[in-house]
Scaffold this motif. Structure first.
Motif, PDB file in Angstrom:
ATOM      1  N   GLY A 142       0.813  -1.205   0.000  1.00  0.00           N
ATOM      2  CA  GLY A 142       0.000   0.000   0.000  1.00  0.00           C
ATOM      3  C   GLY A 142       0.845   1.253   0.000  1.00  0.00           C
ATOM      4  O   GLY A 142       0.913   1.976   1.006  1.00  0.00           O
ATOM      5  N   ILE A 143       1.532   1.523  -1.121  1.00  0.00           N
ATOM      6  CA  ILE A 143       2.369   2.717  -1.207  1.00  0.00           C
ATOM      7  C   ILE A 143       1.463   3.947  -1.196  1.00  0.00           C
ATOM      8  O   ILE A 143       0.554   4.080  -2.002  1.00  0.00           O
ATOM      9  CB  ILE A 143       3.231   2.688  -2.480  1.00  0.00           C
ATOM     10  N   SER A 144       1.709   4.831  -0.254  1.00  0.00           N
ATOM     11  CA  SER A 144       0.915   6.042  -0.084  1.00  0.00           C
ATOM     12  C   SER A 144       1.805   7.121   0.494  1.00  0.00           C
ATOM     13  O   SER A 144       2.957   6.862   0.860  1.00  0.00           O
ATOM     14  CB  SER A 144      -0.258   5.776   0.865  1.00  0.00           C
ATOM     15  N   GLU A 145       1.268   8.322   0.578  1.00  0.00           N
ATOM     16  CA  GLU A 145       2.036   9.399   1.204  1.00  0.00           C
ATOM     17  C   GLU A 145       2.344   9.060   2.654  1.00  0.00           C
ATOM     18  O   GLU A 145       3.455   9.275   3.139  1.00  0.00           O
ATOM     19  CB  GLU A 145       1.262  10.712   1.109  1.00  0.00           C
ATOM     20  N   GLU A 206       1.223   4.080  -8.627  1.00  0.00           N
ATOM     21  CA  GLU A 206       0.120   3.110  -8.691  1.00  0.00           C
ATOM     22  C   GLU A 206      -0.203   2.676 -10.113  1.00  0.00           C
ATOM     23  O   GLU A 206      -1.038   1.788 -10.309  1.00  0.00           O
ATOM     24  CB  GLU A 206      -1.127   3.721  -8.046  1.00  0.00           C
ATOM     25  N   ARG A 207       0.451   3.279 -11.107  1.00  0.00           N
ATOM     26  CA  ARG A 207       0.165   2.897 -12.495  1.00  0.00           C
ATOM     27  C   ARG A 207       0.600   1.452 -12.761  1.00  0.00           C
ATOM     28  O   ARG A 207       1.508   0.927 -12.109  1.00  0.00           O
ATOM     29  CB  ARG A 207       0.879   3.853 -13.460  1.00  0.00           C
ATOM     30  N   THR A 208      -0.054   0.825 -13.711  1.00  0.00           N
ATOM     31  CA  THR A 208       0.262  -0.563 -14.053  1.00  0.00           C
ATOM     32  C   THR A 208       0.607  -0.724 -15.533  1.00  0.00           C
ATOM     33  O   THR A 208       0.716  -1.852 -16.011  1.00  0.00           O
ATOM     34  CB  THR A 208      -0.933  -1.481 -13.724  1.00  0.00           C
ATOM     35  N   ASP A 209       0.791   0.394 -16.228  1.00  0.00           N
ATOM     36  CA  ASP A 209       1.035   0.328 -17.675  1.00  0.00           C
ATOM     37  C   ASP A 209       2.501   0.539 -18.039  1.00  0.00           C
ATOM     38  O   ASP A 209       2.823   0.732 -19.218  1.00  0.00           O
ATOM     39  CB  ASP A 209       0.166   1.368 -18.391  1.00  0.00           C
ATOM     40  N   ILE A 210       3.389   0.515 -17.056  1.00  0.00           N
ATOM     41  CA  ILE A 210       4.811   0.746 -17.295  1.00  0.00           C
ATOM     42  C   ILE A 210       5.575  -0.463 -16.753  1.00  0.00           C
ATOM     43  O   ILE A 210       5.270  -0.943 -15.660  1.00  0.00           O
ATOM     44  CB  ILE A 210       5.293   2.034 -16.590  1.00  0.00           C
ATOM     45  N   PRO A 211       6.559  -0.997 -17.492  1.00  0.00           N
ATOM     46  CA  PRO A 211       7.343  -2.123 -16.980  1.00  0.00           C
ATOM     47  C   PRO A 211       7.905  -1.833 -15.589  1.00  0.00           C
ATOM     48  O   PRO A 211       8.304  -0.701 -15.294  1.00  0.00           O
ATOM     49  CB  PRO A 211       8.465  -2.270 -18.023  1.00  0.00           C
ATOM     50  N   VAL A 212       7.943  -2.856 -14.751  1.00  0.00           N
ATOM     51  CA  VAL A 212       8.197  -2.681 -13.322  1.00  0.00           C
ATOM     52  C   VAL A 212       9.489  -1.921 -13.018  1.00  0.00           C
ATOM     53  O   VAL A 212       9.501  -0.942 -12.264  1.00  0.00           O
ATOM     54  CB  VAL A 212       8.218  -4.053 -12.621  1.00  0.00           C
ATOM     55  N   LEU A 213      10.604  -2.360 -13.595  1.00  0.00           N
ATOM     56  CA  LEU A 213      11.880  -1.720 -13.258  1.00  0.00           C
ATOM     57  C   LEU A 213      11.927  -0.290 -13.777  1.00  0.00           C
ATOM     58  O   LEU A 213      12.428   0.612 -13.085  1.00  0.00           O
ATOM     59  CB  LEU A 213      13.043  -2.527 -13.836  1.00  0.00           C
ATOM     60  N   ALA A 247       6.109  -4.749  -4.344  1.00  0.00           N
ATOM     61  CA  ALA A 247       4.670  -4.602  -4.604  1.00  0.00           C
ATOM     62  C   ALA A 247       4.277  -5.240  -5.929  1.00  0.00           C
ATOM     63  O   ALA A 247       3.185  -5.792  -6.064  1.00  0.00           O
ATOM     64  CB  ALA A 247       4.282  -3.127  -4.593  1.00  0.00           C
ATOM     65  N   SER A 248       5.171  -5.178  -6.898  1.00  0.00           N
ATOM     66  CA  SER A 248       4.871  -5.722  -8.228  1.00  0.00           C
ATOM     67  C   SER A 248       5.016  -7.235  -8.289  1.00  0.00           C
ATOM     68  O   SER A 248       4.556  -7.868  -9.235  1.00  0.00           O
ATOM     69  CB  SER A 248       5.818  -5.106  -9.258  1.00  0.00           C
ATOM     70  N   GLY A 249       5.697  -7.803  -7.288  1.00  0.00           N
ATOM     71  CA  GLY A 249       5.956  -9.232  -7.308  1.00  0.00           C
ATOM     72  C   GLY A 249       7.229  -9.610  -8.028  1.00  0.00           C
ATOM     73  O   GLY A 249       7.565 -10.796  -8.129  1.00  0.00           O
ATOM     74  N   LEU A 250       7.990  -8.619  -8.533  1.00  0.00           N
ATOM     75  CA  LEU A 250       9.244  -8.933  -9.213  1.00  0.00           C
ATOM     76  C   LEU A 250      10.232  -9.553  -8.233  1.00  0.00           C
ATOM     77  O   LEU A 250      10.990 -10.468  -8.572  1.00  0.00           O
ATOM     78  CB  LEU A 250       9.837  -7.674  -9.856  1.00  0.00           C
ATOM     79  N   THR A 251      10.262  -9.052  -7.008  1.00  0.00           N
ATOM     80  CA  THR A 251      11.022  -9.678  -5.935  1.00  0.00           C
ATOM     81  C   THR A 251      10.048 -10.072  -4.833  1.00  0.00           C
ATOM     82  O   THR A 251       9.158  -9.303  -4.484  1.00  0.00           O
ATOM     83  CB  THR A 251      12.102  -8.732  -5.372  1.00  0.00           C
ATOM     84  N   ARG A 252      10.241 -11.271  -4.294  1.00  0.00           N
ATOM     85  CA  ARG A 252       9.338 -11.777  -3.260  1.00  0.00           C
ATOM     86  C   ARG A 252      10.067 -12.236  -2.007  1.00  0.00           C
ATOM     87  O   ARG A 252       9.512 -12.213  -0.915  1.00  0.00           O
ATOM     88  CB  ARG A 252       8.522 -12.959  -3.795  1.00  0.00           C
TER      89      ARG A 252
END
Length: 401
Positions: A142-145, A206-213, A247-252
Motif C-alpha cells: 500500500g504505497i501512499s504518502e 500506482e500505475r500498471t502500464d509501465i514495466p516494473v523496473l 509490490a509488483s511481485g518482481l522480488t518476493r
C-alpha cells in the motif's frame, strides 16, 4: 552520459520559478557571502507525471528487461535459502544506500550497532536504514504518502525525530553553501508545492502500464527531484525502489542490493538524475537497470561465499540436526555479532545451552570475543564479517570507463 541513453522520450522537463529569499538577519558570514545570499533564487517546478506518456528506445527497454529477468531469477534461486540470507542482503542494501550519502561503517561496527554496542555514529545510522528498508517492504502492498512518511520516520526517528512525521515545511537545496539556495547545484521545489507533487508521485507509483523496473526508476527519480523531506531523501527514495519491486511481485524473497550497484558509479547515478530533470528519463532507467544486474552478480557472490562458510561450519563443527549449535550457524549468517542472551532468545534455549553452542564455535575458531567484559560478552563471526566487507569493497570499485 553515454550516447545510447540520450533519446527523445516525450517526458516533461523540470521548470524553474523565482522565489524571494528572506535572510534571518542572524547569519554569520563574510560580506561577500551575505551579498550573494540576497534576492530571488530559482527553485524547481517538477511536472506532474501521473498521466505522463513515455517512449524509450528499444535498447533501453531491453536493458530494463534483462535486469528484471536477472532480479526475478536471483529472487527465485534465493527463495529456498532466504531465511538466513534475506537479512544479510537487506543489510548490504542498507549499508550501500547509506554509503552513497557518505555514511560508511565496517560490517563489524554495523553488527555491533544492532546490539547497541557500537561507538560509530555512522553504524547506528546504517542500522536505522535497515529499519527504513524493512518498513518499505512491509508497506509495499500500500504505497501512499503516509507510507512514505513512515519509511522516513523509520530512518530518522531515533537520530532526528524532529525531522519526521510530515513533509518538509522549509526550502532545501543540494550543494552550494548552507547560507542560502543561491549557487546551489539543485534547488528542489518550494515547500508549498510538495504536498501536491507527492500526491501526484504516489498516483504515478500506482500505475500498471509501465514495466516494473522502468516504473520504479522513474518514481525514484521523481521522488528525489521533489526532495519531500528535510533529510533522508536519498535513502528513503532508494527504499521506495524496493517497495515498488516487492509490490509488483518482481522480488518476493530477498532484497537485491541495488544501491551497491549505484554506489559503484555514483557520478553516473547523479548525472542520470540531472538528465531526468532535463526531460531525459532514459539514463536513470539505465542506471538502475545496470545497478540491478551488477547487484545480482555481487549478491550471488556474497551468498555463495556465505553458503561455503556455512557448509564448512557443518563439517568442522558437526552437530545434531536441530541442536542449538546447528541452529547457531544459521543465526550467525544474519546476525554476525551475538551475546549469550541474544542466542538464547533467538534459538529459544536456555542461556547455558546458548553458551555451550557459542563455546563450540569459539573452540573451532569461528567466533571471537570482541570485548573484555565479564558480563554481556559479545562474539563476532569473523568469516561472515569478512564476506560482508568483501561485498562492500567490490561495490566501491568503479567500472572501467
Amino acid at each position: 552520459m553515454p550516447k545510447e541513453t540520450v533519446e527523445s522520450s516525450g517526458w516533461p522537463a523540470v521548470q524553474l520559478e523565482a522565489r524571494p529569499w528572506q535572510r534571518s538577519g542572524s547569519e554569520v558570514a563574510s560580506r561577500r557571502a551575505l551579498l550573494r545570499a540576497h534576492g530571488e533564487y530559482r527553485a524547481a517546478v517538477p511536472p506532474e507525471i501521473r498521466e505522463a506518456s513515455l517512449s524509450l528506445s528499444s535498447e533501453t527497454v531491453a536493458l530494463a528487461d534483462d535486469a528484471s529477468a536477472a532480479l526475478a531469477r536471483f529472487d527465485a534461486e534465493a527463495g529456498p535459502i532466504a531465511a538466513p540470507f534475506a537479512a544479510i542482503l537487506l543489510r548490504t542494501e542498507s549499508a550501500s544506500s547509506s554509503e552513497i550519502e557518505q555514511l560508511t561503517a565496517s560490517a563489524k561496527q554495523v553488527a555491533l550497532a544492532e546490539l547497541g554496542a557500537s561507538t560509530s555514529g555512522n553504524a547506528r545510522l546504517v542500522v536505522a536504514n535497515v529499519r527504513a528498508m524493512r518498513a518499505a517492504l512491509e508497506l509495499a502492498s500500500g504505497i501512499s504518502e503516509a507510507a512514505i512518511i513512515a519509511m522516513q520516520a523509520s530512518l530518522l526517528g531515533e537520530s532526528r525525530p524532529e525531522l519526521t512525521g510530515a513533509f518538509r515545511d522549509q526550502q532545501v537545496w543540494i550543494g552550494g553553501g548552507s547560507l542560502s539556495p543561491h549557487g546551489a547545484l539543485f534547488v528542489p521545489p518550494h515547500q508549498d508545492r510538495v504536498p501536491a507533487l507527492m500526491a501526484d508521485c504516489v498516483e504515478f507509483a500506482e500505475r500498471t502500464d509501465i514495466p516494473v523496473l522502468v516504473h520504479a526508476a522513474l518514481a525514484h527519480a521523481q521522488f528525489e527531484t521533489i526532495h519531500p523531506f528535510p533529510d533522508g531523501n536519498g535513502r528513503t527514495g532508494r527504499a521506495l525502489i524496493h517497495s515498488m519491486l516487492r509490490a509488483s511481485g518482481l522480488t518476493r524473497n530477498v532484497t537485491v542490493p541495488v544501491s551497491a550497484g549505484l554506489l559503484r558509479n555514483n557520478e553516473y547515478y547523479f548525472a542520470a538524475l540531472t538528465e531526468y530533470r532535463a526531460g531525459n528519463p532514459a539514463p536513470i532507467v539505465a542506471a538502475v537497470a545496470e545497478a540491478a544486474i551488477w547487484a545480482v552478480d555481487n549478491g550471488s557472490a556474497l551468498v555463495a561465499e556465505l553458503r561455503e562458510l556455512s557448509e564448512s561450519w557443518a563439517t568442522e563443527i558437526p552437530s545434531r540436526r536441530g541442536s542449538a549449535a546447528a541452529r547457531l550457524g544459521e543465526l550467525l549468517l544474519r546476525q554476525p555479532a551475538v551475546t549469550a542472551q541474544l542466542v538464547a532468545d533467538e534459538l529459544r534455549v536456555s542461556i547455558p545451552a546458548a553458551q555451550s553452542a557459542i563455546d563450540r564455535f569459539v573452540a573451532h575458531g569461528q567466533l571471537r570475543q570482541t570485548n573484555e567484559w565479564r558480563r554481556n560478552r559479545i562474539w563476532v563471526a569473523h568469516g561472515v564479517l569478512a564476506a560482508l566487507d568483501g561485498f562492500a569493497a567490490r561495490a566501491r570499485r568503479h567500472p572501467p570507463q
